[in-house]
Design an enzyme around this catalytic site. Sequence first.
Site, short mmCIF file in Angstrom:
data_model
loop_
_atom_site.label_atom_id
_atom_site.label_comp_id
_atom_site.label_asym_id
_atom_site.label_seq_id
_atom_site.Cartn_x
_atom_site.Cartn_y
_atom_site.Cartn_z
N SER A 151 45.33 40.17 47.17
CA SER A 151 45.70 38.82 47.60
C SER A 151 46.96 38.43 46.83
O SER A 151 46.90 38.20 45.62
CB SER A 151 44.58 37.83 47.27
OG SER A 151 43.40 38.20 47.91
N LYS B 59 43.14 31.42 41.60
CA LYS B 59 44.34 32.22 41.85
C LYS B 59 44.84 32.00 43.29
O LYS B 59 46.04 31.82 43.52
CB LYS B 59 44.00 33.71 41.65
CG LYS B 59 45.09 34.66 42.07
CD LYS B 59 44.58 36.08 42.26
CE LYS B 59 45.48 36.83 43.20
NZ LYS B 59 45.02 38.14 43.57
N LYS C 296 45.54 34.70 54.86
CA LYS C 296 44.57 34.77 53.76
C LYS C 296 44.70 33.53 52.86
O LYS C 296 43.72 32.92 52.44
CB LYS C 296 44.82 36.06 52.96
CG LYS C 296 44.10 36.17 51.63
CD LYS C 296 42.63 36.44 51.77
CE LYS C 296 41.95 36.48 50.41
NZ LYS C 296 40.51 36.53 50.47
P1 NAD Z 1 39.51 43.90 39.77
O1 NAD Z 1 40.14 43.24 38.61
O2 NAD Z 1 38.05 44.17 39.75
O3 NAD Z 1 40.26 45.29 40.08
C1 NAD Z 1 41.63 45.49 39.93
C2 NAD Z 1 41.85 46.90 39.45
O4 NAD Z 1 43.25 47.14 39.30
C3 NAD Z 1 41.20 47.20 38.09
O5 NAD Z 1 40.40 48.36 38.18
C4 NAD Z 1 42.38 47.41 37.17
O6 NAD Z 1 42.14 48.32 36.11
C5 NAD Z 1 43.42 47.92 38.14
N1 NAD Z 1 44.79 47.77 37.66
C6 NAD Z 1 45.34 46.74 36.99
N2 NAD Z 1 46.64 46.97 36.71
C7 NAD Z 1 46.92 48.20 37.21
C8 NAD Z 1 48.08 49.00 37.24
N3 NAD Z 1 49.24 48.58 36.71
N4 NAD Z 1 48.01 50.22 37.82
C9 NAD Z 1 46.85 50.66 38.37
N5 NAD Z 1 45.71 49.95 38.37
C10 NAD Z 1 45.75 48.72 37.81
O7 NAD Z 1 39.89 42.99 41.03
P2 NAD Z 1 39.14 42.96 42.46
O8 NAD Z 1 38.07 41.93 42.42
O9 NAD Z 1 38.84 44.35 42.85
O10 NAD Z 1 40.30 42.35 43.38
C11 NAD Z 1 41.38 43.13 43.85
C12 NAD Z 1 42.21 42.25 44.78
O11 NAD Z 1 41.38 41.82 45.88
C13 NAD Z 1 42.72 40.96 44.12
O12 NAD Z 1 44.03 40.70 44.55
C14 NAD Z 1 41.73 39.90 44.56
O13 NAD Z 1 42.31 38.60 44.58
C15 NAD Z 1 41.39 40.40 45.95
N6 NAD Z 1 40.06 39.97 46.45
C16 NAD Z 1 38.95 40.06 45.65
C17 NAD Z 1 37.73 39.66 46.15
C18 NAD Z 1 36.47 39.73 45.30
O14 NAD Z 1 35.43 39.18 45.71
N7 NAD Z 1 36.49 40.40 44.15
C19 NAD Z 1 37.61 39.18 47.47
C20 NAD Z 1 38.75 39.14 48.26
C21 NAD Z 1 39.98 39.54 47.74
#
Ligand code: NAD
Length: 297
Positions: free
Chosen positions: A95, A239, A170
């Site tokens: 997102s 966020k 979104k």
């Molecule tokens: P999360 O923090 O669980 O996962 C993010 C991952 O990215 C982590 O494993 C982290 O180690 C990795 N990461 C961070 N920096 C990095 C880099 N430089 N290189 C490689 N990997 C890196 O987050 P999430 O909940 O999985 O969300 C991911 C995206 O999806 C976000 O943008 C969030 O807003 C969106 N989203 C999340 C949800 C939810 O319910 N969790 C729902 C809809 C959308």
Amino acid sequence: MKIGFIGLGAMGKPMAVNLLKEGYQVSAFDVNRTSVDEIVAFGAVGCSNGGAVAASSDVIITSLPNAGIVETVMVGSEGLFSQCKEGTVIIDMSSVSPSSTLKMAGIAETMGIKYVDAPVSGGTKGADAGTLAIMVGADEAVFEKIKPVLEVIGGDIYHVGPTGTGDAIKIVNNLMLGCNMATLAEALILGVKCGLKVETMQKIISKSSGRSYAMEAKLEKFIMKDDFEGGFAMDLQYKDLGLALEAGKENNIPLPMTALATQVFESGRASGLGREDMSAIIKVWEKITNVRVAGGE
Ligand code: NAD
């Protein structure tokens, strides 16, 4: 078709697992080495940086925390753009703001790389089950090419329009969710103070004009149980409201309700509720007003 996957967090890991279960060859990277080891156990090839993923992939999916990190993963010295072959498709499912996506897409275009925004809705439950709603911004031909891959990850795949429009819808969706949740919390407090049972409000308002998804999804499951574990973290909702405000500024569109809802969730985060489901905002109003809603009657 060889798939690359970067960002194996709460959303990315189950998506990558579903692709592996479907028989796709997946190369994966995350800064967290444990996450890479976990996905390797499911059959993925572990990589030590984004460039290495790009070198062995036709389509690369990213699921990362925010736009700053997405941009680093794309353009950094060991980033995707450094190793992508011409014709590679990058699908960013994070997102982020449409403006950040358009910036990345502009750079990608000069290298013959196709850049797609495909943010999701449905949470970790939807990611596990492969039933996410996916909002895709892409050229028609690119969309058709990646559709079979997205169908493994999601249940409802929408081609919204050109690159950037997936992020836009979104943001609009989550702006509405945030405002509706903030409204629901204060409305419930007033109702209880005026002598209404939570159950009565649920029964009648769910059939009346004040009903909302926030009420359907959050009242019984979280607020009435007084249990805010799991769900959609307040930090993520905060966020997304920030992304809407950013887009509003860039487009000269006032968003007063969004600004107010952002401050409501800022109060929740200041109270230490950032990692709980967004509906935990009710606890802030309960404390201020000394009115008890959570837990039902
Ligand atoms: P999360 O923090 O669980 O996962 C993010 C991952 O990215 C982590 O494993 C982290 O180690 C990795 N990461 C961070 N920096 C990095 C880099 N430089 N290189 C490689 N990997 C890196 O987050 P999430 O909940 O999985 O969300 C991911 C995206 O999806 C976000 O943008 C969030 O807003 C969106 N989203 C999340 C949800 C939810 O319910 N969790 C729902 C809809 C959308």
